[in-house]
Design a protein around this motif. Structure first.
Motif, PDB file in Angstrom:
ATOM      1  N   ALA A 133       0.841  -1.201   0.000  1.00 45.93           N
ATOM      2  CA  ALA A 133       0.000   0.000   0.000  1.00 45.93           C
ATOM      3  C   ALA A 133       0.873   1.246   0.000  1.00 45.93           C
ATOM      4  O   ALA A 133       1.987   1.242   0.543  1.00 45.93           O
ATOM      5  CB  ALA A 133      -0.915   0.000   1.219  1.00 45.93           C
ATOM      6  N   PRO A 134       0.393   2.340  -0.606  1.00 42.21           N
ATOM      7  CA  PRO A 134       1.163   3.588  -0.620  1.00 42.21           C
ATOM      8  C   PRO A 134       1.528   4.041   0.795  1.00 42.21           C
ATOM      9  O   PRO A 134       0.707   3.980   1.708  1.00 42.21           O
ATOM     10  CB  PRO A 134       0.210   4.582  -1.293  1.00 42.21           C
ATOM     11  CG  PRO A 134      -0.721   3.734  -2.087  1.00 42.21           C
ATOM     12  CD  PRO A 134      -0.881   2.458  -1.328  1.00 42.21           C
ATOM     13  N   LEU A 135       2.766   4.435   0.992  1.00 48.14           N
ATOM     14  CA  LEU A 135       3.306   4.988   2.238  1.00 48.14           C
ATOM     15  C   LEU A 135       3.483   3.953   3.352  1.00 48.14           C
ATOM     16  O   LEU A 135       4.026   4.279   4.404  1.00 48.14           O
ATOM     17  CB  LEU A 135       2.423   6.137   2.758  1.00 48.14           C
ATOM     18  CG  LEU A 135       2.164   7.298   1.779  1.00 48.14           C
ATOM     19  CD1 LEU A 135       1.298   8.364   2.447  1.00 48.14           C
ATOM     20  CD2 LEU A 135       3.465   7.899   1.283  1.00 48.14           C
ATOM     21  N   ALA A 136       3.055   2.707   3.157  1.00 51.69           N
ATOM     22  CA  ALA A 136       3.181   1.708   4.222  1.00 51.69           C
ATOM     23  C   ALA A 136       4.636   1.487   4.614  1.00 51.69           C
ATOM     24  O   ALA A 136       4.941   1.237   5.784  1.00 51.69           O
ATOM     25  CB  ALA A 136       2.546   0.390   3.782  1.00 51.69           C
ATOM     26  N   SER A 137       5.541   1.577   3.651  1.00 45.32           N
ATOM     27  CA  SER A 137       6.952   1.334   3.938  1.00 45.32           C
ATOM     28  C   SER A 137       7.623   2.512   4.645  1.00 45.32           C
ATOM     29  O   SER A 137       8.796   2.419   5.012  1.00 45.32           O
ATOM     30  CB  SER A 137       7.710   1.023   2.639  1.00 45.32           C
ATOM     31  OG  SER A 137       7.604   2.101   1.728  1.00 45.32           O
ATOM     32  N   TYR A 138       6.891   3.608   4.847  1.00 41.21           N
ATOM     33  CA  TYR A 138       7.465   4.777   5.523  1.00 41.21           C
ATOM     34  C   TYR A 138       7.122   4.810   7.011  1.00 41.21           C
ATOM     35  O   TYR A 138       7.489   5.753   7.708  1.00 41.21           O
ATOM     36  CB  TYR A 138       6.967   6.063   4.867  1.00 41.21           C
ATOM     37  CG  TYR A 138       7.544   6.294   3.489  1.00 41.21           C
ATOM     38  CD1 TYR A 138       8.773   6.921   3.320  1.00 41.21           C
ATOM     39  CD2 TYR A 138       6.855   5.872   2.356  1.00 41.21           C
ATOM     40  CE1 TYR A 138       9.302   7.129   2.057  1.00 41.21           C
ATOM     41  CE2 TYR A 138       7.371   6.071   1.082  1.00 41.21           C
ATOM     42  CZ  TYR A 138       8.597   6.701   0.946  1.00 41.21           C
ATOM     43  OH  TYR A 138       9.121   6.900  -0.315  1.00 41.21           O
ATOM     44  N   ILE A 139       6.406   3.810   7.517  1.00 35.74           N
ATOM     45  CA  ILE A 139       6.025   3.795   8.927  1.00 35.74           C
ATOM     46  C   ILE A 139       7.202   3.281   9.753  1.00 35.74           C
ATOM     47  O   ILE A 139       7.618   2.137   9.619  1.00 35.74           O
ATOM     48  CB  ILE A 139       4.781   2.916   9.158  1.00 35.74           C
ATOM     49  CG1 ILE A 139       3.618   3.408   8.306  1.00 35.74           C
ATOM     50  CG2 ILE A 139       4.392   2.933  10.634  1.00 35.74           C
ATOM     51  CD1 ILE A 139       2.358   2.580   8.429  1.00 35.74           C
ATOM     52  N   ASN A 140       7.730   4.120  10.619  1.00 39.09           N
ATOM     53  CA  ASN A 140       8.931   3.806  11.382  1.00 39.09           C
ATOM     54  C   ASN A 140       8.615   3.115  12.700  1.00 39.09           C
ATOM     55  O   ASN A 140       7.464   2.988  13.116  1.00 39.09           O
ATOM     56  CB  ASN A 140       9.722   5.084  11.643  1.00 39.09           C
ATOM     57  CG  ASN A 140      10.406   5.610  10.391  1.00 39.09           C
ATOM     58  OD1 ASN A 140      10.952   4.829   9.608  1.00 39.09           O
ATOM     59  ND2 ASN A 140      10.360   6.914  10.187  1.00 39.09           N
TER      60      ASN A 140
END
Length: 279
Positions: free
Chosen positions: A51-58
């Protein structure tokens, strides 16, 4: 995905005829994608959200308080709840086969939310892109506040060990999957394998002459699928006669190799007929 999907093997991009053929005996690194995958230490299955932006959750560590702007994770991952629109959508999606989706959504009888939880990891991997989990807020999140999740103790220990080393002492870049929350993975995903194994066939000696039974996969009991993957009942002494024929034709070494080096075994008068035996 499975663990091997993240491994980078050596390949030769300058080969004149066949380029980029990997050499699985030489590992040169690990894909960055592993850092965005969710896994359990006892499971071969890795879940990679697209999903968009899912990989940016720290990583925020464990949630500290439900108070606004408190430290720690403010979001968790969970499977869609039974009866929700997302549960129905992904139950329908997971039921689809092939590359084209049908239009039977309105006609579907929704009764098995998150059906992948009942499947073997191998079957789940084969339906990549057809399942989903949700990101759910643990408390009120204010404008401008960063979305954080808890990557788990194993990830945090690995990061502390890696970041505590001098940069020159690090032999590679940091690579470690995110640990899934407790109980997110069902028991049937744990302590199993992602290797395809053929189910052991019982009572081969009692198989009647001329009767053919399809070989099945060990993990789900379904037929292997090849038109040659059958066990066939043969007359007594067939192996000896075939060996004699092979010696006459000068192919006895090939015959011996087929009998002794395959993962499946030959017992009694029932024999496994596979693609290689047709040559």
């Amino acid at each position: 995905m499975k663990e091997d999907d993240f491994v980078i093997y050596k390949s030769n991009s300058t080969e004149e005829f066949v380029r980029n053929i990997i050499d699985k005996n030489k590992v040169v690194g690990t894909e960055l994608l592993l850092n965005h995958a969710y896994s359990h230490p006892d499971s071969p299955l890795y879940l990679v959200p697209s999903a968009p932006l899912a990989s940016y959750i720290n990583h925020g560590g464990p949630m500290m308080s439900i108070k606004p702007k408190s430290k720690g994770a403010n979001v968790k991952v969970q499977w869609p709840k039974d009866g929700s629109n997302s549960a129905k959508l992904f139950e329908w999606t997971y039921s689809q086969t092939g590359n084209h989706f049908s239009t039977n959504f309105d006609k579907m009888n929704f009764k098995s939310p998150n059906p992948w939880l009942n499947d073997h990891p191998i079957d789940v991997i084969e339906r990549s892109g057809k399942l989903a989990f949700e990101y759910v807020a643990l408390r009120d999140i204010h404008n401008g506040e960063e979305i954080l999740i808890d990557y788990g103790d194993l990830w945090e220990e690995a990061w502390k060990e890696y970041s505590g080393r001098h940069p020159y002492a690090r032999d590679s870049l940091f690579r470690h999957a995110i640990n899934v929350p407790e109980s997110l993975f069902p028991d049937n995903w744990l302590n199993t394998t992602d290797k395809y194994e053929i189910a052991e066939l019982q009572d081969l000696d009692a198989l009647p002459r001329g009767v053919a039974l399809p070989m099945t996969w060990k993990h789900n009991g379904k037929p292997v699928g090849s038109k040659y993957a059958y066990v066939v009942g043969l007359e007594k002494g067939f192996s000896d006669k075939f060996l004699e024929y092979s010696e006459q034709k000068g192919v006895v070494e090939l015959y011996r190799k087929l009998l002794t080096e395959q993962e499946v075994s030959f017992r009694g008068d029932a024999h496994i007929i596979c693609d290689m035996l047709l040559y």
